[in-house]
Design an enzyme around this catalytic site. Structure first.
Site, short mmCIF file in Angstrom:
data_model
loop_
_atom_site.label_atom_id
_atom_site.label_comp_id
_atom_site.label_asym_id
_atom_site.label_seq_id
_atom_site.Cartn_x
_atom_site.Cartn_y
_atom_site.Cartn_z
N TYR A 1 0.83 -1.23 0.00
CA TYR A 1 0.00 0.00 0.00
C TYR A 1 0.85 1.27 0.00
CZ TYR A 1 -4.30 -2.46 -0.13
OH TYR A 1 -5.32 -3.24 -0.60
N ASN B 1 -12.63 3.66 -7.04
CA ASN B 1 -11.20 3.96 -6.92
C ASN B 1 -10.85 4.47 -5.54
OD1 ASN B 1 -11.23 3.27 -9.56
ND2 ASN B 1 -11.00 5.35 -10.37
N VAL B 2 -9.63 4.17 -5.12
CA VAL B 2 -9.18 4.59 -3.79
C VAL B 2 -8.10 5.66 -3.92
CG1 VAL B 2 -9.82 2.41 -2.67
CG2 VAL B 2 -7.55 2.63 -3.72
N HIS C 1 -14.94 1.91 -2.04
CA HIS C 1 -13.92 0.95 -1.60
C HIS C 1 -12.88 1.58 -0.68
CE1 HIS C 1 -14.91 -1.82 -5.29
NE2 HIS C 1 -15.84 -1.83 -4.36
N CYS D 1 -7.48 2.46 12.76
CA CYS D 1 -6.78 1.82 13.88
C CYS D 1 -7.53 0.55 14.30
CB CYS D 1 -6.68 2.79 15.05
SG CYS D 1 -5.92 1.99 16.48
N CYS E 1 -8.42 1.40 18.47
CA CYS E 1 -9.48 2.35 18.87
C CYS E 1 -10.41 2.70 17.71
CB CYS E 1 -8.87 3.62 19.47
SG CYS E 1 -7.92 4.60 18.29
N ASN F 1 -15.67 3.16 -22.09
CA ASN F 1 -14.63 2.18 -21.79
C ASN F 1 -13.81 1.95 -23.05
OD1 ASN F 1 -13.25 -0.36 -20.94
ND2 ASN F 1 -14.75 -0.31 -19.28
N1 APR Z 1 -10.41 4.67 -20.54
C1 APR Z 1 -11.54 3.98 -20.29
N2 APR Z 1 -11.54 2.73 -19.80
C2 APR Z 1 -10.35 2.16 -19.57
C3 APR Z 1 -9.12 2.82 -19.80
C4 APR Z 1 -9.18 4.14 -20.32
N3 APR Z 1 -8.09 4.86 -20.57
N4 APR Z 1 -8.11 1.98 -19.47
C5 APR Z 1 -8.68 0.84 -19.05
N5 APR Z 1 -10.03 0.94 -19.10
C6 APR Z 1 -11.04 -0.03 -18.68
C7 APR Z 1 -10.71 -1.48 -18.97
O1 APR Z 1 -11.13 -1.84 -20.27
C8 APR Z 1 -11.50 -2.21 -17.89
O2 APR Z 1 -12.83 -2.47 -18.31
O3 APR Z 1 -11.11 0.05 -17.27
C9 APR Z 1 -11.56 -1.18 -16.76
C10 APR Z 1 -10.70 -1.52 -15.57
O4 APR Z 1 -11.21 -2.68 -14.97
P1 APR Z 1 -10.61 -3.28 -13.63
O5 APR Z 1 -9.13 -3.33 -13.72
O6 APR Z 1 -11.32 -4.55 -13.37
O7 APR Z 1 -10.95 -2.17 -12.53
P2 APR Z 1 -12.31 -1.93 -11.74
O8 APR Z 1 -13.49 -2.31 -12.55
O9 APR Z 1 -12.24 -0.57 -11.17
O10 APR Z 1 -12.15 -2.99 -10.54
C11 APR Z 1 -13.14 -3.00 -9.54
O11 APR Z 1 -11.88 -4.55 -8.29
O12 APR Z 1 -10.05 -5.45 -7.21
C12 APR Z 1 -11.07 -4.61 -7.14
O13 APR Z 1 -11.37 -3.13 -5.41
C13 APR Z 1 -10.79 -3.22 -6.67
O14 APR Z 1 -12.11 -1.25 -7.05
C14 APR Z 1 -11.52 -2.37 -7.69
C15 APR Z 1 -12.56 -3.33 -8.21
#
Ligand code: APR
Length: 259
Positions: A75, A111-112, A128, A136, A139, A225
């Site tokens: 992290y 997203n984090v 997330h 903590c 506490c 996407n």
């Molecule tokens: N523009 C648009 N989409 C994009 C781009 C871009 N430049 N680059 C990648 N992508 C798309 C990919 O095609 C894919 O569908 O973003 C998506 C990313 O998918 P993941 O990696 O699975 O991420 P996410 O969906 O946020 O994951 C969800 O999974 O592990 C957990 O907690 C983690 O919040 C996360 C959750």
């Protein structure tokens, strides 16, 4: 599937802009893809974040119990990466959209990395957790430590208990109030944008069908996407290309068509 042919994309942008223009309430769900152009790796790409680590070792309560030092080094590396990152035009376009709808615009993110906040978005629900925050185990105090380096076994400044990242790990529940607010926003909206997520992680992914089935008049779902995803079957229109290019184009279309 790659980027759309330009004329098809232009028509899809017109359609999406028209539905947005008609919408009283807008809800957006973002995933790792929106931050890809800021240099933050996505999860399910071949160069994904988990490479070299088994997910259960670095993102589960059991993994943390077994080896908190490994989890913290993972992290801390993510925190350092986010520290270098800047919001991209996709994040900024969503700020422009929020200005248009004000409190009737809700941005839900998986997203984090807090880049939506850094860009200037206000009404953001972090499903997330956040890399900036610690929790903590003694506490239960949650603190914003920004992105300062925290070392491999950070302690609570109040009680000296062990700190963990305030992130929702695999097998853990989402913060209830945040999830409730996100579900309500998805239910209430007239247009739902699903941006840069593979839509395979639940309950976040369930916001898409909630938007679709919520009210008598289902929301129009707009997918942004690089490729089709598990959310595509719900999408009324797909805008396929990098969100850092597509979202500013969408905002431009909204400006052209007036509000
Ligand atoms: N523009 C648009 N989409 C994009 C781009 C871009 N430049 N680059 C990648 N992508 C798309 C990919 O095609 C894919 O569908 O973003 C998506 C990313 O998918 P993941 O990696 O699975 O991420 P996410 O969906 O946020 O994951 C969800 O999974 O592990 C957990 O907690 C983690 O919040 C996360 C959750």
């Amino acid at each position: 599937m790659g980027n759309q042919p330009l004329d098809e994309l232009d028509r899809a942008l017109d359609q999406a802009a028209m539905w947005l223009k008609l919408a009283e309430r807008v809800c957006v769900l973002t995933g790792a893809g929106i931050s890809a152009e800021s240099g933050i790796p996505t999860f399910r790409a071949s160069d994904g974040l988990w490479e070299g680590h088994r997910i259960e070792d670095v993102a589960s309560p059991d993994g943390f119990r077994r080896d908190p030092g490994l989890v913290w080094s993972f992290y801390n590396a993510r925190r350092a990466n986010v520290r270098k990152a800047k919001p991209n035009p996709g994040h900024l376009a969503l700020v422009e959209m929020e200005k248009r709808w004000g409190t009737k615009f809700c941005l839900v993110t998986q997203n984090v990395d807090s880049l939506h906040f850094e860009a200037g978005s206000r009404n953001v629900l972090e499903l997330h957790g956040s890399l900036r925050r610690t929790r903590c185990l003694g506490c239960f105090t949650i603190q914003d430590r920004e992105l300062e380096p925290l070392g491999d076994s950070p302690q609570c400044p109040h009680c000296r208990g062990s700190l963990r990242p305030d992130i929702v790990w695999f097998g853990e529940g989402l913060p209830e109030a945040v999830l409730d607010a996100a579900m309500q926003a998805a239910y209430d909206c007239d247009a739902f944008l699903v941006v840069g997520t593979s839509a395979v992680v639940y309950p976040a992914a369930s916001l898409v069908p909630i938007a679709k089935r919520g009210k008598a008049v289902p929301a129009k779902v707009i997918e942004v996407n690089l490729t089709e995803t598990d959310a595509s079957s719900y999408a009324d229109v797909g805008l396929y290309g990098p969100s850092g290019q597509i979202l500013p184009k969408l905002v431009k279309k909204l400006d052209e068509t007036g509000s």
